[in-house]
Every structure is written in C-alpha cells, then in structure tokens.
Design a protein around this motif. Structure first.
Motif: not given
Length: 234
Positions: A213-234
C-alpha cells in the motif's frame, strides 16, 4: 557513496523512515531523514510550499551532500521534485514513492482530478485553523499494514500545514528532464496517475511496482530500501 535524503508525506516526519535507514546505512551510504517545517518535531514553524522546498535544499547544502538521491513519499514528491532541480549537479537521482509530482504554477490540491476531493480538503484546512487534521486508523485500511503499523502512523502523525497544499509549485524546467524512479504501490491503485504516466514515457524516468500500500516504509521497509539502493546504482 550516495547520500539519501528521505522525506515522508503529509502529517509525517523523519521518524517515518526508522526501519529503512539502517539498511541504507549498512550498505555504506549516507542517510538523512528530514522533517519538514511545521510537522512532527518541527511543529509550530510556519510553512508554505516554498518553505518545504527550501527545507530540502538547505539540508543538502548545509551538509554539503554530493551524489544525492532525493526521496519523496506521497505529498513530499511535490517539494522534492522542485528541490531536485535547485541542487544542480549535487543530484544523482529522484525517487518518487507513490507520490504526487509538481507542475509549475499548480498547487498540490489543484493537481487532483476530483473537484469534490479538492473542495473537501480546502474546507477541512479552513475549519482546522489552517491545518489538514490527522486522520483515524480507518484511513489506513486495505494498505497492507498491520494494526501495530497503523497505530504507529496514527500516534506519530501531526496536523499538516495547509498552505503547503494550496500554494503553487515553481519549476524552472520540465520535470521529465530529471533522472527519476517512480515507485507505484499497487494496493493504492494499479496505474500511475495520468501526469506520472506521461513522465514515464520519457527516457529519464523508470517505473518500479511494489505489491503493497501507500506507506511502504512501514509495510515493506526492506523491499523499499532495496529499491532505493538499486535506484542509487543507476
């Protein structure tokens, strides 16, 4: 090393990223969760839309951050999108987390397609001393959150300065020129809004979907962190 500047949506503060921050730091990056003026630990500070933009620019410049990934969740996509073009070559990428995106001369509320919703928000701000009030737990139902996670959000929320929602954005160049990742949280709607969909047709933007849902930093923080790491590598 990337420097992440994390900005949560309406009614929230830096605390909303507590479960995301450790994973980004463990990967060796600088992480700077930011509370915008008038919210959370900065309650009582007057704020309009440009105040929030300046909050973000000031954080980057005060810390002399380089290789910056600006992350804006929900409402915060509005000031983050404006701040991104103002930090110049310090910017590496923008990540919009299920967020609204700014349009020059338009306010956060005016970008909503539903006139009734716009009117309801404006009326609520007028009736609550210039603030958008906090909302009850029921507001967060159906968004992949546990009862405990919802309680954390509700307990930590503070009224949101109304002027930040009704004052216009200021963009000097097209938003599509920015290197950007847009995260669509599918429980909050299967498709991006029309303005985001148009931006995603450009060569600088890419779409990532999350099955939450709309608040992934609460519902899926690990998955969100990985997406941010992937974005940083682009």
């Amino acid at each position: 090393m990337t420097d992440f500047v994390l900005v949560a949506g309406s009614r929230l503060g830096a605390w909303a990223w507590d479960e995301v921050v450790p994973q980004l730091r463990a990967a060796g990056h600088g992480v700077h969760p930011l509370t915008l003026s008038g919210l959370a630990d900065k309650q009582g500070v007057p704020a309009g839309q440009q105040t929030h933009v300046q909050d973000i620019v000031d954080e980057v410049e005060r810390r002399d951050l380089r290789e910056v990934v600006l992350v804006g969740h929900s409402y915060a996509g509005f000031p983050v999108g404006q701040a991104a073009e103002r930090i110049g070559d310090r910017l590496a990428r923008v990540v919009f987390v299920d967020s609204n995106v700014p349009a020059d001369g338009k306010s956060f509320v005016s970008c909503w397609p539903d006139a009734d919703s716009r009117a309801a928000v404006e009326a609520s701000i007028a009736e609550n001393g210039g603030f958008l009030p906090v909302v009850p737990a029921a507001h967060y139902a159906g968004q992949g959150l546990t009862d405990e996670q919802i309680a954390r959000i509700v307990d930590g929320s503070t009224p949101h300065p109304g002027a930040t929602l009704t004052e216009p954005a200021v963009l000097a160049r097209p938003l599509g020129d920015l290197p950007a990742t847009y995260i669509k949280c599918l429980l909050d709607g299967a498709e991006p809004s029309d303005d985001v969909a148009e931006l995603l047709t450009g060569k600088h933007w890419r779409l990532v979907e999350m099955d939450t849902g709309h608040w992934p930093m609460f519902s899926q923080p690990r998955e969100l962190a990985q997406i941010l790491l992937d974005a940083a590598g682009e």
